[in-house]
Write an enzyme that holds these catalytic residues in place. Structure first.
Site, PDB file in Angstrom:
ATOM      1  N   HIS A  99      14.476  39.257  38.592  1.00  0.00           N
ATOM      2  CA  HIS A  99      14.968  40.626  38.848  1.00  0.00           C
ATOM      3  C   HIS A  99      14.976  41.476  37.581  1.00  0.00           C
ATOM      4  CE1 HIS A  99      18.999  38.863  37.754  1.00  0.00           C
ATOM      5  NE2 HIS A  99      19.152  40.036  37.220  1.00  0.00           N
ATOM      6  N   ASP A 129      14.728  33.186  41.535  1.00  0.00           N
ATOM      7  CA  ASP A 129      14.951  34.334  40.657  1.00  0.00           C
ATOM      8  C   ASP A 129      14.528  34.037  39.223  1.00  0.00           C
ATOM      9  OD1 ASP A 129      15.678  36.897  39.910  1.00  0.00           O
ATOM     10  OD2 ASP A 129      17.784  36.376  39.552  1.00  0.00           O
ATOM     11  N   SER A 203      21.377  39.168  32.105  1.00  0.00           N
ATOM     12  CA  SER A 203      20.456  38.527  33.053  1.00  0.00           C
ATOM     13  C   SER A 203      19.283  37.889  32.335  1.00  0.00           C
ATOM     14  CB  SER A 203      19.911  39.562  34.046  1.00  0.00           C
ATOM     15  OG  SER A 203      20.814  39.823  35.070  1.00  0.00           O
TER      16      SER A 203
END
Length: 457
Positions: A99, A129, A203
């Protein structure tokens, strides 16, 4: 008192050396994406950070009202986002979250020595992911040490390095709160839960143990406010490296597939199936032409162990199957009709995601049954659509044991007290034979998916 405090402080871990030795291999990842015409909201962080996960599992935060959003009138516009990553090989391979780079037209990797290098996307695995990047024209690149997430223990110290809110090389520490967490958005990742402070921009960054080894990739947080609330999740490095090697060597990721729909075994279901305590994964449905069907697995079986490893929660099974190489034979320990049996199964390859939907049934002659139910024969067209050979369609549910069990109109009952139901007459006979006051299982198909409910007549 002061001496006691000093002794306590000395007993806490010192992360200074760990940060100094590993910051160089942690990178800041910034992306540029050209937006189409029209008014959009540009985010300084990943689009998926607030859009692509359930509310309670937003990766990191907010919506259009967040003070970190920039309204971008006109078009075309460039949207910039950023995240973190880390270098896993001297020739420039970088691991991060999918992402972070999703939809990017340009990816720039910034190192701790302030070099900014272009990166190309090698491949992604949206299911976990994860994304693999390759730094172009990089030399003398620092590399992290990769550890073993399988050796992690609840309560041990861990450290995250990343770029929350754009503040590069921020270090935050905490402990491992739990292992093997299953989230609604990810069935094949047994997440590491920590209380390490994780925020937008973290992230894709690494999670280190005290030996300076990467044991996870910081990915999501649980939040009701949009910000950090003390519960964060990381992808285990064992799973991440498996994905990395497949993308690097083959360009795609393949996962093991069993071909079953499973559900948790609660206390009432355990009683109805003769288990002394809740455990295992209850098979609610076996897919047609799947490895499970070929191995002889049946709806109503409870998988207690996979290749000798106990299945305590139903969420334990998918990651174990997913990590099994395609074509390898695994052994399932199954509870069936009170007996334990072993079934060898040749693991298949997980197919692309799809959906099944049942068509509406044509009204038939109804039969009022005990338990507050009104049922009717299952139309042939619906049988063909669902690929089943029988069952009864629930048309009305009044007060009684069925309503309390969660049975609802339009449910299809295919099994009652572990007896197959192929017609209304079989259903009525099974109802009459139910033991009074004892929990019994009911298998229903609802919106094309099978599940087990527990009913106490």
């Amino acid at each position: 008192m002061l001496g006691v405090q000093s002794a306590a402080a000395r007993s806490l871990p010192d992360f200074t050396e760990l940060v100094e030795e590993n910051s160089g291999a942690v990178v800041n990842i910034s992306t540029t994406q050209t937006m189409q015409s029209g008014t959009r909201y540009g985010l300084p962080f990943s689009q998926r950070d607030f859009e692509q996960l359930p509310e309670f599992f937003q990766d990191f935060f907010g919506g259009p009202n967040s003070p970190f959003h920039r309204r971008q009138p006109g078009a075309p516009q460039e949207r910039h986002s950023m995240g973190s990553g880390f270098i896993v090989s001297a020739d420039g391979y970088v691991l991060t979250n999918n992402h972070v780079i999703e939809g990017a037209d340009e990816i720039v990797v910034r190192l701790s020595d302030r070099r900014e290098l272009m990166a190309t996307l090698v491949g992604t695995d949206p299911r976990s992911d994860l994304a693999v990047l390759k730094i172009e024209n990089g030399d003398d690149l620092p590399v992290v040490k990769v550890g073993r997430s399988s050796e992690l223990k609840t309560g041990e110290w861990v450290l995250a390095i990343g770029s929350p809110f754009g503040f590069d090389y921020t270090a935050t520490a905490g402990i491992v709160s739990a292992l093997g967490r299953s989230l609604p958005s990810e069935n094949y990742v047994p997440f590491i839960q920590t209380d390490v402070a994780i925020n937008p921009g973290n992230s894709g960054g690494p999670l280190f143990n005290l030996d300076g080894e990467v044991v996870g990739i910081n990915s999501q947080i649980y939040t009701r406010s949009g910000g950090f609330m003390g519960v964060s999740f990381a992808i285990p490095i064992d799973d991440a490296m498996n994905v990395f090697r497949q993308i690097r060597d083959h360009g795609i990721v393949s996962r093991g597939w069993l071909g079953v729909l499973i559900q948790e075994v609660n206390r009432d279901l355990a009683e109805s199936f003769g288990l002394r305590r809740p455990r295992g994964a209850l098979v609610a449905e076996v897919m047609t032409n799947s490895p499970a069907e070929e191995a002889g697995l049946k709806a109503g079986d409870i998988v207690l162990a996979y290749d000798g490893e106990e299945i305590s929660l139903s969420s334990d099974l998918p990651p174990k199957v997913g990590r099994t190489p395609v074509g390898e034979t695994a052994t399932l320990e199954v509870l069936r009709g009170g007996d334990r049996i072993e079934l060898p199964v040749v693991i298949g390859e997980l197919p692309d995601e799809g959906s099944q939907q049942a068509q509406q049934a044509t009204p038939q002659e109804s039969t009022t049954a005990p338990l507050g139910l009104v049922v009717e024969p299952l139309p042939a067209k619906l049988k063909d659509t669902l690929g089943i050979d029988g069952g009864v369609l629930v048309t009305n549910v009044g007060r009684g044991a069925a309503l309390n069990a969660g049975i609802r109109p339009k449910d299809i009952i295919t099994e009652l007290d572990r007896k197959p139901i192929r017609s209304v007459s079989e259903f009525m006979a099974a109802v009459r034979a139910l033991p009074e006051g004892k929990a019994v299982s009911v298998r229903v198909i609802r919106q094309g998916r099978a599940t087990y409910l527990v009913m106490k007549p």
